[in-house]
Structure formats: structure tokens, C-alpha cells
Write an enzyme that holds these catalytic residues in place. Structure first.
Site, mmCIF file in Angstrom:
data_model
loop_
_atom_site.group_PDB
_atom_site.id
_atom_site.type_symbol
_atom_site.label_atom_id
_atom_site.label_comp_id
_atom_site.label_asym_id
_atom_site.label_seq_id
_atom_site.Cartn_x
_atom_site.Cartn_y
_atom_site.Cartn_z
ATOM 1 N N TYR A 154 58.902 61.975 31.301
ATOM 2 C CA TYR A 154 57.491 61.452 32.436
ATOM 3 C C TYR A 154 57.042 62.587 33.487
ATOM 4 O O TYR A 154 55.498 62.633 33.077
ATOM 5 C CB TYR A 154 57.691 59.727 32.953
ATOM 6 C CG TYR A 154 56.439 59.240 33.544
ATOM 7 C CD1 TYR A 154 55.622 59.464 33.070
ATOM 8 C CD2 TYR A 154 56.565 59.189 35.196
ATOM 9 C CE1 TYR A 154 54.536 58.375 33.622
ATOM 10 C CE2 TYR A 154 55.050 58.783 35.683
ATOM 11 C CZ TYR A 154 54.027 58.655 34.731
ATOM 12 O OH TYR A 154 53.496 57.843 35.857
ATOM 13 N N ASP A 164 43.511 49.626 23.684
ATOM 14 C CA ASP A 164 45.170 49.377 23.912
ATOM 15 C C ASP A 164 45.055 49.053 21.792
ATOM 16 O O ASP A 164 44.941 48.988 20.880
ATOM 17 C CB ASP A 164 45.470 48.126 24.468
ATOM 18 C CG ASP A 164 46.438 49.008 25.055
ATOM 19 O OD1 ASP A 164 47.306 49.112 23.849
ATOM 20 O OD2 ASP A 164 46.543 48.786 26.346
ATOM 21 N N ILE A 165 46.842 48.957 22.278
ATOM 22 C CA ILE A 165 47.227 48.944 20.681
ATOM 23 C C ILE A 165 47.655 47.614 20.284
ATOM 24 O O ILE A 165 47.985 47.385 19.190
ATOM 25 C CB ILE A 165 48.457 50.042 20.096
ATOM 26 C CG1 ILE A 165 49.606 49.825 20.895
ATOM 27 C CG2 ILE A 165 48.192 51.547 19.482
ATOM 28 C CD1 ILE A 165 50.834 50.887 20.297
ATOM 29 N N LYS A 208 53.931 64.573 32.279
ATOM 30 C CA LYS A 208 52.486 64.338 33.328
ATOM 31 C C LYS A 208 52.272 66.145 34.156
ATOM 32 O O LYS A 208 50.909 66.746 33.848
ATOM 33 C CB LYS A 208 52.591 64.282 35.001
ATOM 34 C CG LYS A 208 52.615 62.121 34.210
ATOM 35 C CD LYS A 208 51.481 61.827 33.892
ATOM 36 C CE LYS A 208 51.453 61.075 33.381
ATOM 37 N NZ LYS A 208 49.845 59.764 32.409
ATOM 38 N N GLY A 265 47.340 47.792 30.130
ATOM 39 C CA GLY A 265 48.284 48.467 31.343
ATOM 40 C C GLY A 265 47.842 48.181 32.679
ATOM 41 O O GLY A 265 46.560 47.566 32.685
ATOM 42 N N ASP A 308 45.170 54.033 18.392
ATOM 43 C CA ASP A 308 46.252 54.549 18.554
ATOM 44 C C ASP A 308 46.237 56.077 18.700
ATOM 45 O O ASP A 308 45.734 57.185 17.901
ATOM 46 C CB ASP A 308 46.573 54.176 17.598
ATOM 47 C CG ASP A 308 48.494 54.637 17.080
ATOM 48 O OD1 ASP A 308 48.276 55.895 17.704
ATOM 49 O OD2 ASP A 308 48.804 54.340 15.917
#
Length: 369
Positions: free
Chosen positions: A191, A84-85, A195, A61, A102
């Protein structure tokens, strides 16, 4: 993932036919529900080394690769595992250890932590605000179920855990200018909700199981060499690319929408500093951090000083605007500055100069090619 649901008999007499369900217990490994209430876990470096062994989830990311580069300079290339995937680009794959991970696969996470002797975990896997609203079920799975797996693995293996939070953890009823560390939080995006859940679950695991949980609420993060990740503050990244390449930019937020922001170098340094801070210096487990606060109009005026022909127009995205209007206009990060010495390096003029220099040189190279 396997679960067993346990039943226990109610009452003293074996003849009693009453049964009541007990909370499900994870079949594989030790669940935090099985950890003694008085357990006191502390992250420790491996014998014979002063460096932690680091795992970064969601490493491809906006922040993961930059964080890996920073940590590898500090702790050594082989001590930082990026995961990461997705398939990594060549330069990332060859820059240091990279593995498939994952976060929805608990067994896979446990194997990675054990096989790589992980002691610090940075959990960056998440769907951001705008993308999350377009796919709520996936955001719920990644941002909440994935977090639960991370918390369980971290508690089981005594890891020091960092989970980033966000300005999106606040809502329209939160004080917006400034927004303190502790106040009402009623976000209106999946989101943001996820969080707030992460903040509270991390603090719960800290007080209940002794997990060394640390969290920063990031403002909008601006970076030159990574693509926007689908967030509401993405305009403040795209504007520099478009200004250098086209001399104009169409903004999807209103001109006077004020939001807190930070350059990526400050963000990554703050993350490392809070992870290295002595536990006794932390008065809380979740801190606001910030550097500056500006509007699209103010950002455009600063860009104009470098690109006189620059033009900005506005085509407001109703969904992103509604999200931005519910978020803080300015962060109060005084506790971070007092407790562990947080201090930012980049204000708006330095940010604009740095970003335009990067994109200007990138454009010149492309034109030459």
C-alpha cells in the site's frame, strides 16, 4: 487492453539489420507518451457553466459517498458521478448519478469520461494497508496498474486529478515526529509503496505533460457512518461503536502507539479546498494534512469522560503493529496551512463527542426497534 510493440532500425543504412524495441504504446487513444513535451493542460469548466463535472472512482469506500455528498451540495447533484465495481445500497443509488466503473478497464474509463463530460476526477480506488498485505498481487493491480490507467485518461482529456496518499507512504527510516512533506520515503507495505509511486507518477505527469495533479497525504481518517476499510488505524473507528454498544473494546495496537488522525469532515473539506486552490498558490503537488495525533490509551481516556464504565483491553496484531511502528507519529502540515490556508476544525475532544453522539443515538434507535 491492447498494446503494440514498435521496432525501429538502428543506423543510417537500410541494409543494417539491427532493430531496437521502442517502449510499448497504448493502442487505444492518445498515450501521454504521444503528448508533446511542451503541452500545457489546464482544467476548465464546461462552456456555459461555472461548475466542474466530477467523477469519483472507488466511490463506495470510506470516503467516496461523503465526498459525493459534499460536492453535490457545492456543484449540484447531477454534476457529480459516483462509481464503483460494487452494487450500491439504495440510499446511495437514489442520491445522485451512480455508474459501474472498473479502473483496470481503460476503455471503460475513457467512455465514462467522454460520455459524462468529466473535468475533475477523484481517484479513491485502492486496497488499504492490512488488506493489501494479505493480497499483494491484487493490491499491485488495483493500486498501480489502475493508477496508470487513471493518469493516462486524465492526461488525455485534460482533467484536474486528485489522488489521495497516506501516512503509509513513509517508512521506518523517515523522520517520525514530526514528518515533513519532503523527506526519505521507504515504506514496507505494498500500500505504501503504491502510494509513493502515485505521488511520483502524478508529479511526473504534471511536469512532463502539464497534468493538473493534486494529492494529499491523509492521516488516519475517522468517520461515524462508514465501515472501516481494512487499514491499520481502523481501531480509532471501531472503538466508538464498541464503547456505545458494549462498553468495552479490544484494541489490536499497543497502548502507546501514536499516529496522526483526522475527522472525516475535515478530510473532505481539505480535499475540496486543495482542488479549488489556484494553481499558482501550490508550491508542491503533494501535501501532508493533519488535525491531531493520539495513542489508543489517550483516546480511551477521552472516551471514559463520556462512558465511565468503558474498558479497553489490548490484543496486539503483530502485522498491524509493525506497520504502525513504521509510520509517522505526527505530520508537519505547515506547507498546506501556508500555501492554501488549511485549518482543521476537530481536535480530540470534539472528535470523541461527535462520534459517541452518533453511535449513542444509533444504539438507542436499535434498542427501541
Amino acid at each position: 487492453m491492447l498494446f503494440i510493440r514498435m521496432l525501429r532500425r538502428v543506423g543510417q543504412s537500410p541494409a543494417c539489420g539491427c532493430w531496437t524495441p521502442v517502449l510499448p504504446v497504448r493502442f487505444l487513444g492518445v498515450s501521454p507518451r504521444q503528448i508533446p513535451a511542451d503541452a500545457n493542460f489546464h482544467s476548465a469548466s464546461l462552456p456555459g457553466t461555472d461548475h466542474p463535472r466530477v467523477l469519483i472512482t472507488g466511490g463506495l469506500g470510506q470516503l467516496g459517498v461523503g465526498l459525493a455528498n459534499l460536492l453535490r451540495k457545492r456543484f449540484g447533484k447531477d454534476n457529480v458521478v459516483l462509481s464503483d465495481i460494487r452494487k450500491p445500497p439504495d440510499h446511495v443509488f437514489h442520491s445522485g448519478p451512480f455508474i459501474y466503473s472498473d479502473i483496470l478497464d481503460y476503455k471503460n474509463l475513457r467512455e465514462i469520461v467522454v460520455n459524462n463530460r468529466i473535468t475533475w476526477l477523484f481517484h479513491y480506488s485502492a486496497l488499504l494497508s492490512a488488506i493489501g498485505e494479505a493480497n499483494v498481487s491484487l493490491a499491485r493491480a488495483v493500486n498501480i496498474t489502475g493508477l496508470h490507467n487513471i493518469l493516462d485518461v486524465a492526461a488525455e482529456h485534460n482533467l484536474r486529478l486528485f489522488v489521495p496518499s497516506t501516512i503509509g507512504a513513509f517508512g521506518p527510516t523517515s523522520p517520525r515526529n514530526p514528518t515533513p512533506d519532503l523527506c526519505i520515503q521507504r515504506p514496507r507495505t505494498i500500500y505504501g509503496v503504491s502510494k509513493v509511486h502515485a505521488e511520483l507518477m502524478g508529479e511526473y505527469y504534471h511536469y512532463r505533460y502539464g497534468l493538473d495533479f493534486r494529492c494529499l497525504r491523509y492521516p488516519g481518517i475517522i468517520s461515524a457512518d462508514s465501515q472501516p476499510g481494512g487499514g491499520t488505524t481502523d481501531y480509532a473507528v471501531r472503538i466508538f461503536h464498541d464503547a456505545a454498544k458494549h462498553g468495552k473494546f479490544e484494541c489490536n495496537l499497543e497502548a502507546r502507539t501514536r499516529l496522526p488522525m483526522m475527522y472525516i469532515d475535515d478530510c473532505l473539506r481539505a480535499t475540496l479546498e486543495v482542488m479549488e486552490a489556484p494553481a499558482e498558490s501550490l508550491s508542491m503537488r503533494t501535501y501532508n494534512v493533519s488535525a491531531m495525533s493520539f495513542t489508543p490509551e489517550e483516546l480511551a481516556q477521552e472516551v471514559l469522560k463520556h462512558v465511565p464504565e468503558f474498558q479497553i483491553t489490548y490484543n496486539v496484531d503483530a502485522v498491524r503493529q509493525a506497520i504502525a511502528d513504521s509510520w509517522p507519529m505526527k505530520f508537519d502540515d505547515s506547507n498546506a496551512r501556508k500555501d492554501w490556508g488549511w485549518k482543521h476544525d476537530f481536535d480530540l475532544p470534539e472528535l470523541v463527542t461527535t462520534m459517541l453522539n452518533f453511535h449513542g443515538s444509533e444504539t438507542r434507535v436499535a434498542q427501541a426497534n
